[in-house]
Design an enzyme around this catalytic site. Structure first.
Site, PDB file in Angstrom:
ATOM      1  N   TYR A   1       0.901  -1.261  -0.015  1.00 58.40           N
ATOM      2  CA  TYR A   1       0.186   0.043   0.126  1.00 58.40           C
ATOM      3  C   TYR A   1       0.856   1.330  -0.029  1.00 58.40           C
ATOM      4  O   TYR A   1       2.008   1.168   0.320  1.00 58.40           O
ATOM      5  CB  TYR A   1      -1.005  -0.031   1.256  1.00 58.40           C
TER       6      TYR A   1
ATOM      7  N   LEU B   1      11.049   1.290   6.810  1.00 57.36           N
ATOM      8  CA  LEU B   1      10.380   1.695   5.828  1.00 57.36           C
ATOM      9  C   LEU B   1      11.030   3.212   5.544  1.00 57.36           C
ATOM     10  O   LEU B   1      11.167   4.009   6.531  1.00 57.36           O
ATOM     11  CB  LEU B   1       8.934   2.233   5.793  1.00 57.36           C
TER      12      LEU B   1
ATOM     13  N   GLU C   1      12.759   2.613  14.006  1.00 59.15           N
ATOM     14  CA  GLU C   1      11.806   3.709  13.389  1.00 59.15           C
ATOM     15  C   GLU C   1      10.421   3.542  14.387  1.00 59.15           C
ATOM     16  O   GLU C   1      10.565   2.770  15.405  1.00 59.15           O
ATOM     17  CB  GLU C   1      11.244   3.321  12.096  1.00 59.15           C
TER      18      GLU C   1
ATOM     19  N   LYS D   1       6.126  -1.873   1.969  1.00 63.05           N
ATOM     20  CA  LYS D   1       5.172  -1.317   2.703  1.00 63.05           C
ATOM     21  C   LYS D   1       4.083  -2.159   2.487  1.00 63.05           C
ATOM     22  O   LYS D   1       3.266  -1.951   1.521  1.00 63.05           O
ATOM     23  CB  LYS D   1       4.867   0.178   1.950  1.00 63.05           C
TER      24      LYS D   1
HETATM   25  N1  PLP Z   1       7.724   3.942   8.912  1.00 61.88           N
HETATM   26  C1  PLP Z   1       6.354   3.224   9.278  1.00 61.88           C
HETATM   27  C2  PLP Z   1       6.472   1.833   9.801  1.00 61.88           C
HETATM   28  C3  PLP Z   1       5.238   3.768   8.588  1.00 61.88           C
HETATM   29  O1  PLP Z   1       4.326   2.995   8.683  1.00 61.88           O
HETATM   30  C4  PLP Z   1       5.424   5.172   7.964  1.00 61.88           C
HETATM   31  C5  PLP Z   1       4.137   5.498   7.446  1.00 61.88           C
HETATM   32  O2  PLP Z   1       3.013   4.996   7.644  1.00 61.88           O
HETATM   33  C6  PLP Z   1       6.515   5.946   7.884  1.00 61.88           C
HETATM   34  C7  PLP Z   1       7.791   5.233   8.485  1.00 61.88           C
HETATM   35  C8  PLP Z   1       6.868   6.969   7.196  1.00 61.88           C
HETATM   36  O3  PLP Z   1       6.786   6.961   5.782  1.00 61.88           O
HETATM   37  P1  PLP Z   1       6.160   8.296   5.235  1.00 61.88           P
HETATM   38  O4  PLP Z   1       6.991   9.239   5.621  1.00 61.88           O
HETATM   39  O5  PLP Z   1       6.276   7.761   3.585  1.00 61.88           O
HETATM   40  O6  PLP Z   1       4.562   8.547   5.250  1.00 61.88           O
END
Ligand code: PLP
Length: 277
Positions: free
Chosen positions: A30, A200, A176, A144
């Site tokens: 997603y 991610l 994270e 993701k």
């Molecule tokens: N890490 C995780 C586990 C996430 O679920 C998300 C966002 O949903 C992020 C990092 C941040 O990603 P982004 O800045 O692309 O929203």
């Protein structure tokens, strides 16, 4: 209005097969893409990450970038909200029998748009709380994936503890947040976990990284520990829906005596500029 497999339909009319592997296994990926003032923010970067996720799990991207843009723009126009969050999901599709391995199927594509209400600077300046937990997720957090059981359990813990986020550590290294990336600031250097399978790679994280210079900060993609956080000048989380959020209380202990470092304000302003470009 939502998008499902080529059709724009009412959400309560959208349905998928019980044999869909997204339903049976969480076999899908997603993206969450913000829209500001009617403009899709960092679409190219989100589509590239989507492509990486699809490649990693051997699903052929059903659409070209041009087609994605067309669909997302059209869905966006069904709503009168100028700021929205687009949620798009692609699963491997429906098979005739439940089995772990897969054949080539027709992917299921679902997209919905929701209002996006970003916190104002003064709302963010209050500071937020987080707790820490062991990172029990798998070792491909760079995908993701819609398989989010561990993240769901963390989110529930955050709710129960009335905190904004759960910050995760693996082998004494902060990876994270359960739904965000994590940064610490120490002596004008911003640290974040290295890009790789443990995190991610956030689109917002990339923007923070590329904005560091503008706020006169050094940037290091180096692992850091919980102890480093406790002695940091600032702790921030980033995501497309939260933007850059200061965490001032971790496991009940204040970070930088609960004060938000001025570098956060610079970063916040810079990010707002990017949104308006
Ligand atoms: N890490 C995780 C586990 C996430 O679920 C998300 C966002 O949903 C992020 C990092 C941040 O990603 P982004 O800045 O692309 O929203």
């Amino acid at each position: 209005m939502v998008y499902l497999n080529g059709h724009f339909i009412a959400k309560n009319k959208a349905s998928i097969s019980v044999m869909d592997r997204g339903f049976l296994f969480g076999d899908g990926v997603y993206e969450v893409i913000p829209v500001y003032q009617g403009k899709i923010f960092r679409l190219t970067e989100h589509l590239q990450r989507l492509q990486n996720s699809l490649d990693s799990i051997q699903i052929t991207n059903p659409y070209t970038s041009k087609k994605w843009k067309e669909i997302l723009t059209k869905l966006n126009h069904f709503s009168s909200e100028s700021d929205q969050s687009l949620y798009l999901q692609i699963t491997r599709g429906a098979d005739t029998q439940r089995k772990h391995n897969f054949d080539i199927l027709t992917p299921t594509v679902y997209i919905e748009a929701n209002p996006l209400i970003a916190k104002t600077k003064s709302q963010l300046e209050v500071g937020f709380s987080a707790i820490t937990r062991k990172d029990i997720r798998w070792h491909r957090c760079d995908i993701k994936s819609t398989s989010l059981l561990a993240n769901i359990l963390y989110a529930q813990e955050a709710k129960q503890h009335q905190v904004e986020e759960v910050i995760l550590s693996r082998n004494n290294e902060i990876t994270e947040g359960a739904t965000s990336n994590v940064f610490i600031l120490k002596d004008n250097t911003l640290f974040t976990h290295p890009t790789g399978p443990n995190i991610l790679s956030g689109i917002t994280r990339d923007l923070v990284i590329s904005s560091a210079k503008a706020c006169k900060l050094q940037l290091q993609k180096t692992p850091f520990s919980l102890k480093d956080i406790q002695h940091a000048d600032g702790l921030w989380i980033s995501s497309s829906t939260r933007e850059i959020m200061p965490i001032t209380l971790l496991d009940g202990q204040p970070i930088n005596q609960g004060k938000i470092h001025p570098a956060w304000s610079c970063m916040y302003n810079h990010y707002q500029q990017l949104k308006n470009d």
